[in-house]
Design an enzyme around this catalytic site. Sequence first.
Site, mmCIF file in Angstrom:
data_model
loop_
_atom_site.group_PDB
_atom_site.id
_atom_site.type_symbol
_atom_site.label_atom_id
_atom_site.label_comp_id
_atom_site.label_asym_id
_atom_site.label_seq_id
_atom_site.Cartn_x
_atom_site.Cartn_y
_atom_site.Cartn_z
ATOM 1 C CE1 TYR A 1 -3.307 2.817 0.772
ATOM 2 C CE2 TYR A 1 -1.629 3.511 2.307
ATOM 3 C CZ TYR A 1 -3.018 3.868 1.513
ATOM 4 O OH TYR A 1 -3.760 4.953 1.635
ATOM 5 C CD GLU B 1 -6.035 4.913 -0.775
ATOM 6 O OE1 GLU B 1 -5.764 4.794 0.233
ATOM 7 O OE2 GLU B 1 -6.884 4.568 -1.696
#
Length: 399
Positions: free
Chosen positions: A121, A209
């Site tokens: 992530y 993101e």
Amino acid sequence: MKIHEYQAKALLRQLGVPVPKSKVVLSAAEARNAAIELQRETGNPVIVVKSQIHAGGRGKGRFKEHPDVGGVKVVKDADEAGALAAKMFDSTLVTIQTGPEGKKVKRILIEQGLNIDRELYLGMTLDRVTGRTTVMASTEGGMEIEEVAAHTPEKILRETIDPAVGLQPFQARKLAFGLGLQEPLVGRTVRFLLSLAAAYDQLDCSLLEINPLLITKEGEVVALDAKVTFDDNAMYRHRDLEELRDPNEEDEAELEAKHYDLSYVKLEGEIGCMVNGAGLAMATMDIIQYVGSRPANFLDVGGGATAERVTAAFKIITKDPSVKGILVNIFGGIMKCDTIASGVITAVKEVGLKVPLVVRLEGTNVELGKKMLDESGLNVVTASSLHDAATKIVGLVKS
């Protein structure tokens, strides 16, 4: 301002951030042809069919019309990609972020399959405590970062970016090592991070993101997914990015509010609010909650609003079927109270008043504004203070 995954990846590709090969399509026939082209270009039969909506959790989501179909599917045949796309188009995808109403799928991304080794992530956003952009990284790729923060916060690595110098190579290396990477992956991840930080800054993002950030078995570092939100206050510098806005993905009332330069956010309560000034709006919403109800919206008409904008704001509030009462709370400084009163009277006469309305005015020309409301012949209740106004509107709604 949010954009679709395929748009985000196109921007990142232009700015040197590695992303998979992909093609956006608008029909099932285009999906099949795009799959054939990608299979030919990559030599890999694996194709990923990805629905494009402004919401996360697409992989775990399901279509109302086709409960057996998820928002992201892996196939190995172009005909299967076309058949799957046919089910997705114009169907309603429900995910954890859309709510039960879901969102219609109008676009699909056909993407090359990759040999997955690890999923990580990576995210960049503004930390309002420090007032600086923060890079977050985690080994828990593919998961919602909120879940990771709630259950295993120690797995989230953070680096704060100094705006004077930007993200530094040593910070990127620290993150790469923290993710358990070894050379040559450390060097590739550092280059990826520096390119991503440059893109964040150049595009005036408020969120960038990458989830998941993919490490392939061939040792490549690739943005398998990309979520980008731009700072609306910087859009005057990016007229080209404004063209990426998809009105089908935005709330109709919020779009109308933008047309009149109103700050509007839909909420889940029952008391519609019209206020001037963000701080006063927040206080108004707080006191509505305090006296036993919930605000249905945040709506700031601004310090220099005209009667036309006040009328537009009132119309936006009354279009919301969840609104059971309306509270107008205005401090007349730049914007005079008689202007507000005129706008309220005009709006009520044009739209009609089917729910209770309480108006609290203070400031310039307050007595004139109250007199205009009292003599309008409309069913408007005036209030002397913010607490009095909130108590009255909640009481009227409850009764």
